[in-house]
Every structure is written in structure tokens, then in C-alpha cells.
Motif scaffolding. Structure first.
Motif: not given
Length: 208
Positions: A23, A26-28
């Protein structure tokens, strides 16, 4: 906060670490997880035993606030601990909206002046401007040194500041804070000011 169902057989410490790691990618953002004892130690063992190229190595583990406090205080009683507010961040430094509180610069300046006045041997105290090869001036402070005349153009105002600086300091460098993009120490100030108003961008020329 992600509340995974503990009844689910797939809900294990390893699967939680992998889920949060994916996760975060995915959101860096960097993956940061908080566990209470003894889950913290088990999670640390899993990460330590994982291969060097594993994404689990990027996870930052934090021991829960309460357990951290109890470990540091040792024999401090629970009653004493619960007298204080348990926050993920110190309220003395942060506002309710998670923004850093502004520093009270005038009070700091007053305390510094009072210290020098009460300390005859204070080396910071001087009645004259010390001689140096070049002065570095705060442009924001310099703006308050002169009064603007009604109807003056930008060119005239800029020249008055240049004349003031040359007359008082001679060779000097005037520095203005400038922050364009990316994280900076002014992010909290920009965030705080942006909550109330958005200022118009004004383009100036010498004859404006």
C-alpha cells in the motif's frame, strides 16, 4: 488506520506487513507501522529474517506510545503515566491540525536582550556595528526599515532600499527567503497561511 479482521486466517503479522508495504508503494510513501508488545518484537523478527532485497526491509516499525513510555519510565506507576496526555505528537509543538506551532521570535529576542543587559561580560552585546568584509542582511527585516511614500514607483522604492543599505552597511548581501517546490522548512507556514486566504500574484516593473 487499517483495521483488518483478526478472525480472518489470512490476517497474520506477515500478511499485515506485506499489505502495508504494498500500500505504501502504491501511494509513494514510506511504510511506517506501530505495534504493541509482543507483536512489535515478532514483526521485527520477521523483517530481520527477510531477504536483503525484500520490500519488508523498507518498513519502519514503531513501538506503541504507551509501551514506549512504560519501557522508558521503568518503575513509574500506571497512575502516574495516565496523568499525562498520550498523543502521537507533542501538543506543545503542534496545533490541532497537525501543523507545527509558530516560534515566538519576539519573546526570544526579548529574552536574549535581557540576558545581555544583565550580563556585563556578554560578548554578544555591542553598541556599534562591528566591522566586517561583508554584511548579510535579512531582506524581510530590511523591508520594515523604510516608510514607503504614497505614489512611489517600484523603481524608486527599490532605489531607496539600495541607498539605505549602501549608506549604512557598505558592502552587503541582502537575502530573501525563497521556496518554490519540494519540502522545505516553510511548508508549515505556507499551509497555515493558505487556510485563510490566497493572495493575488502581482507582476511589477520598474515603472509600476
Amino acid at each position: 488506520m487499517f483495521d483488518m479482521n483478526p478472525v480472518d486466517k489470512t490476517c497474520r503479522i506477515l500478511s499485515t506487513l506485506e499489505y502495508m508495504g504494498n500500500l505504501a508503494i502504491k501511494h509513494h510513501v514510506p511504510p511506517v507501522l506501530t505495534f504493541d508488545q509482543p507483536l512489535y518484537w515478532k514483526a521485527a523478527e520477521i523483517i530481520r529474517a527477510s531477504p536483503e532485497n525484500s520490500r519488508l526491509k523498507e518498513i519502519v516499525l514503531i513501538l506503541g506510545t504507551f509501551h514506549t513510555l512504560m519501557n522508558l519510565t521503568g518503575d513509574l506507576s500506571l497512575e502516574d503515566v495516565m496523568k499525562y496526555e498520550l498523543n502521537p505528537f507533542p501538543s506543545s509543538l503542534f496545533e490541532d491540525n497537525d501543523i507545527l506551532r509558530t516560534a515566538d521570535k519576539p519573546k526570544f529576542a526579548q529574552a536574549l536582550i535581557a540576558h545581555c543587559n544583565n550580563t556585563p561580560s556578554c560578548e554578544s552585546k555591542s553598541d556599534v556595528i562591528p566591522q566586517t568584509e561583508r554584511y548579510v542582511l535579512d531582506g524581510g527585516l530590511l523591508l520594515h526599515k523604510l516608510k514607503w511614500k504614497s505614489g512611489d514607483t517600484y523603481g524608486n522604492i527599490a532605489k531607496s532600499y539600495a541607498d539605505y543599505t549602501n549608506k549604512r552597511y557598505g558592502s552587503a548581501t541582502v537575502v530573501f527567503d525563497g521556496y518554490v517546490t519540494g519540502p522545505s522548512i516553510k511548508d508549515n507556514t505556507h499551509q497555515r497561511r493558505g487556510q485563510t486566504a490566497v493572495h493575488t500574484i502581482v507582476n511589477l516593473t520598474e515603472d509600476t
